[in-house]
Design an enzyme around this catalytic site. Structure first.
Site, short mmCIF file in Angstrom:
data_model
loop_
_atom_site.label_atom_id
_atom_site.label_comp_id
_atom_site.label_asym_id
_atom_site.label_seq_id
_atom_site.Cartn_x
_atom_site.Cartn_y
_atom_site.Cartn_z
N HIS A 259 0.88 -1.08 0.09
CA HIS A 259 0.17 -0.03 0.15
C HIS A 259 0.82 1.17 0.21
CE1 HIS A 259 -3.80 -2.11 0.39
NE2 HIS A 259 -3.61 -2.76 1.66
N ASP B 201 -4.89 -12.49 3.51
CA ASP B 201 -6.20 -11.86 4.00
C ASP B 201 -7.40 -12.36 3.23
OD1 ASP B 201 -5.04 -10.38 2.18
OD2 ASP B 201 -4.74 -8.57 3.58
#
Length: 374
Positions: free
Chosen positions: A147, A272
């Site tokens: 990110h 995830d």
């Protein structure tokens, strides 16, 4: 176990597990109506990674790998991606009590050096593969990196680990075509932004649609300028489970890799998307990750002499991430242990029905139209 060069290299350092973020309750900063968390409630905790390594040790898988640490990334490596003002500010805060250097990008004292070590593990993994010292490699990197933007930390990510390793590989080895496949459940917005206008890095992100960051990761975002067609976003419907990843790989990702013919494949590997993760709802399982790794390795064998590097990203179920990571590492290393996923049957019972699968498949086919992989 055969010659060392044929082994999978595994890069790990206990210091990375000592990284500390400012307390959050899951992803919510403490304050106002958000109560302080208990000890286990900070989502990006070290325990999912530590438990993965512990499971590997107990199962005997670690013994089949080349396990080592690596030096911290040098400042000159960071500066290929991040402006000096960002690096200097990060170092300054780290020398004190820590702080925040972006959006949900907090750290404690010494966080700068730990982040450099995390990046260094990814650099070490890339170098081991490119130098022929290992067949393939895995970096248990923490803090994560996909990110992180050039001048702003974002979503637990403080340095752009993979992008920095990519730039070093280009600078030192002269590579001209590197593919980054990001199957973390959240969009790889940082990696996308860094290479968005470049054709020498093909960035592919498979992620839950509008999960995080909610405003990014659209299928229509395919790069700009010389990089047009070299950024692929594959947003997936929540709850899609294992079959959505099978379809995404077969309809979009594998054809893109075959057209691009990379010299190296790097995987931004978040766990995830699993069925127990508190920050997403994709309902994947350990065999999903084993399958994803098998497909990626087969493509690498055909296209780039098997050169695959995996960098650990997200994954927030401390109990289940170890089984997903262990399955993937078994596949990566060609080993099989006695470990059995205790939750596999439960997640399989919750996979979507055929009508949902067909809807997702139609969306993927539509997304794949007109893709440009010059």
């Amino acid at each position: 176990m055969g010659d060392q060069v044929t082994k999978t290299a595994f890069f790990h350092d206990e210091k990375c597990l000592w990284h500390s973020g400012k307390p959050h309750a899951l992803i919510f900063p403490i304050g106002g109506w958000v109560q302080p968390p208990n000890a286990a409630a900070y989502a990006e905790s070290p325990d999912s990674k530590r438990r993965l390594k512990s499971l590997m040790d107990v199962s005997g898988l670690s013994n089949a790998l080349q396990v080592s640490s690596a030096p911290m990334a040098a400042e000159e490596d960071l500066l290929r991606v991040h402006p000096k003002s960002y690096v200097d500010r990060f170092a300054e805060l780290s020398a004190g009590e820590g702080g925040e250097i972006g959006i949900e990008a907090t750290f404690g004292p010494g966080g700068y050096d730990i982040a450099r070590l995390s990046t260094g593990l990814v650099i070490g993994a890339v170098e081991a593969v490119l130098a022929g010292k290992a067949r393939n490699a895995y970096a248990l990197s923490r803090p994560p990196g996909h990110h992180c933007l050039p001048a702003q930390g974002y979503g637990f990510c403080l340095l752009a680990n993979i992008a920095i390793a990519v730039e070093k590989a280009i600078a030192q080895h002269g590579l001209t075509r590197i593919a980054v496949i990001d199957w973390d459940v959240h969009h790889g917005n940082g990696t996308e932004a860094i290479f968005y206008d470049r054709p020498d890095v093909l960035t592919i992100s498979l992620h839950q649609d509008r999960c995080f960051p909610v405003e990014s990761g659209k299928a229509a975002d395919r790069g700009t300028g010389r990089g047009e067609g070299f950024n692929l976003n594959v947003p997936l419907l929540p709850g899609g489970g294992h079959q959505s990843y099978v379809d995404a790989m077969e309809i979009v990702v594998l054809p893109a890799l075959r057209a691009y013919r990379p010299e190296l494949i790097i995987v931004a590997c978040g766990y995830d998307a699993n069925g127990f993760d508190p920050l997403a709802r994709m309902m994947a399982h350990s065999e999903t990750y084993r399958w994803l790794m098998a497909q990626t390795m087969a493509a690498a064998d055909d296209l780039c002499g098997g050169k695959v590097v995996v960098a650990h990203e997200g994954g927030y179920s401390e109990a289940y991430v170890p089984f997903c990571g262990h399955a993937l590492l078994e596949q990566l290393s060609g080993q099989k242990t006695a470990v059995i996923d205790p939750a596999l049957e439960l997640i399989l019972l919750q996979q979507p029905g055929n009508e949902f699968v067909q809807l997702q498949r139609r969306l993927l086919v539509e997304q794949a139209k007109g893709l440009n992989h010059r």
